[in-house]
Design an enzyme around this catalytic site. Structure first.
Site, PDB file in Angstrom:
ATOM      1  CG  LEU A   1       3.569  12.269  -7.580  1.00 39.37           C
ATOM      2  CD1 LEU A   1       4.888  11.758  -8.146  1.00 39.37           C
ATOM      3  CD2 LEU A   1       2.734  12.901  -8.680  1.00 39.37           C
ATOM      4  N   GLY A   2       1.006   9.899  -4.472  1.00 36.75           N
ATOM      5  CA  GLY A   2       0.362   8.708  -3.921  1.00 36.75           C
ATOM      6  C   GLY A   2       0.821   8.447  -2.503  1.00 36.75           C
ATOM      7  NE  ARG A   3      -2.536  10.862   1.450  1.00 36.83           N
ATOM      8  CZ  ARG A   3      -1.913  11.881   2.058  1.00 36.83           C
ATOM      9  NH1 ARG A   3      -0.848  11.627   2.807  1.00 36.83           N
ATOM     10  NH2 ARG A   3      -2.351  13.113   1.922  1.00 36.83           N
ATOM     11  N   GLY A   4       1.553   5.330   0.409  1.00 35.78           N
ATOM     12  CA  GLY A   4       1.825   3.916   0.600  1.00 35.78           C
ATOM     13  C   GLY A   4       2.016   3.610   2.064  1.00 35.78           C
ATOM     14  CB  SER A   5       2.226   0.401   3.857  1.00 35.19           C
ATOM     15  OG  SER A   5       3.176  -0.206   3.014  1.00 35.19           O
TER      16      SER A   5
ATOM     17  CG  ASP B   1       8.367  -5.223  -1.441  1.00 39.22           C
ATOM     18  OD1 ASP B   1       7.736  -6.294  -1.558  1.00 39.22           O
ATOM     19  OD2 ASP B   1       7.820  -4.146  -1.142  1.00 39.22           O
TER      20      ASP B   1
ATOM     21  N   GLY C   1       5.123   5.375   3.369  1.00 42.63           N
ATOM     22  CA  GLY C   1       5.179   6.833   3.346  1.00 42.63           C
ATOM     23  C   GLY C   1       4.399   7.414   2.191  1.00 42.63           C
ATOM     24  CB  THR C   2       3.371  10.671   1.412  1.00 44.45           C
ATOM     25  OG1 THR C   2       2.551  10.284   2.512  1.00 44.45           O
ATOM     26  CG2 THR C   2       2.523  11.381   0.383  1.00 44.45           C
ATOM     27  CB  VAL C   3       5.385   9.001  -3.786  1.00 44.28           C
ATOM     28  CG1 VAL C   3       6.249   9.443  -4.961  1.00 44.28           C
ATOM     29  CG2 VAL C   3       5.873   7.659  -3.254  1.00 44.28           C
TER      30      VAL C   3
END
Length: 411
Positions: free
Chosen positions: A15-19, A130, A21-23
């Site tokens: 669904l997406g990548r972030g700093s 956050d 990890g990955t969802v």
């Protein structure tokens, strides 16, 4: 083919990548889930894995309609994952990017939902750390609330605390996103529940104005503003709502409201906001403001800076899923001293010149010329009066002392 996560879950689609990890869109024994798979370097950190397991009970016990529930925590070989409820909708950042700013009624309703979620977390002893639009999900399948707002749910509980190990951050790192960091975090104090209130008030300001109160420019300057600058009023909102924002953006943590109080006070404001349109203020750096400036006095083209979360590395692009949880160094004294970009951005009525803009500089230059001209006239007048006085003294006959050094006359 899906990827197995532990023995109970399958990750099928990113669904997406972030700093952090990955969802993934995944499947579990009870149906669809969202699986946040943390980065491999995090999963190989034994200290972090230990903290991960310790947080399991608290995170699994956090159950509230305005919180994206964590169903499971998986530690399996190199996999470290949070299994969460799947929310059918979008995040608040996506909506804000599309609409630029929101009508006050909808903005306040969304923030009140998030405040309710925070109240439940704080009662359980959990600080989010956050809070930002990227971590607020809007349930598009839920009932519409005031102003047509979809139910809001806060996600990513526990990620900041998990990543913020003493060995990883020490005394030179800050966990969070610069635009939303409370002053006490910048100053190195331990994060308490009040940091979430400050961040949420910053989110509300951004939903109303289209930009954060202290954002823009170098991250060091952003952090300095949180500590030293006073938030500037937004034109057009009720005084009661503004006072709520001021109180929750107070520099002193003890001065801020608790999450439950904030939620209740915000809902009291909703009847006053019915039918109120989005605020008409120019965002610093917006095309409308730039066009007005260039029309008055053409200047060299400048790079457009996206307001909101500040990239920590020049030229960096936002994460595809807007999961921008970051770790940044504490700025040095020279950076905290500010400079040209170290001043707070002042909201203003539409069409008014932005401080530092070409129009503003031209206006300042005109005022300076007028001031100098007036000073010159005053100086000339003063010289003229002095000359007249000196001449008058000569014509009126001098005293003996006036003539004692004169040359003798001929007999």
């Amino acid at each position: 083919m899906g990827r197995k996560i532990g023995s109970r879950y399958t990750a099928n689609q990113i669904l997406g990548r972030g700093s952090a990890g990955t969802v993934w869109l995944g499947e579990g024994p009870e149906g669809p889930v969202a699986i946040k798979l943390l980065r491999e370097d995090l999963s190989s950190d034994q200290e972090l894995v230990s903290r991960f397991v310790q947080e399991r009970t608290a995170l699994l016990g956090l159950d509230h309609p305005n919180v994206v529930s964590v169903r499971d925590l998986v530690v399996d070989g190199n996999d470290l994952a949070l299994v969460m409820d799947l929310v059918r909708g979008t995040d608040l950042r996506t909506r804000l990017d599309r609409e630029r700013r929101m009508a006050p009624e909808a903005a306040v309703a969304i923030v009140a939902d998030v405040a309710d979620g925070l109240a439940a977390a704080h009662a359980a002893g959990i600080v989010h750390r956050d809070v930002k639009p990227e971590n607020v999900l809007l349930d598009m399948q839920g009932p519409l609330g005031p102003g047509g707002a979809h139910p809001a749910l806060l996600t990513d509980f526990g990620v900041a605390k998990l990543i913020d190990s003493p060995r990883r951050t020490r005394a030179t790192k800050i966990i969070g996103t610069p635009d939303y960091l409370a002053p006490e975090i910048v100053e190195g104090l331990p994060p308490r529940a009040a940091v979430d209130i400050y961040a949420l008030a910053t989110v509300l300001y951004e939903l109303l104005a289209g930009f954060t109160p202290f954002g823009g420019g170098h991250p060091g300057a952003v952090l300095r503003r949180h500590v030293t600058e006073t938030v500037v009023p937004l034109p057009g909102i009720p005084e009661e709502l503004w006072q709520l924002l001021v109180q929750c953006l107070a520099k002193a943590p003890a001065s801020r409201l608790r999450a439950s109080e904030l939620a209740a006070r915000l809902r009291e404001q909703l009847p006053l906001l019915v039918g109120m349109p989005p605020l008409d203020v120019d965002e610093p750096g917006s095309e409308a403001a730039e066009a007005l400036e260039e029309e008055a006095a053409p200047v060299a083209p400048r790079e457009r800076v996206r307001r909101g979360a500040v990239p920590l590395v020049p030229g960096a692009k936002p994460d595809s899923n807007r999961d921008t949880h970051t770790s940044m160094r504490v700025p040095g004294p020279d950076e905290l001293a500010g400079g040209a970009r170290g001043t707070a951005r002042v909201p203003r009525a539409s069409g008014a010149p932005r401080p530092g803009s070409a129009r503003n500089r031209a206006s300042v230059a005109r005022r300076r010329r007028i001031t100098l001209s007036a000073a010159a006239v005053a100086l000339i007048a003063a010289v003229g009066v002095g000359t007249w006085a000196a001449t008058s003294g000569d014509d009126g006959g001098g005293t003996p002392s006036d003539t004692k050094n004169s040359a003798p006359t001929s007999p």
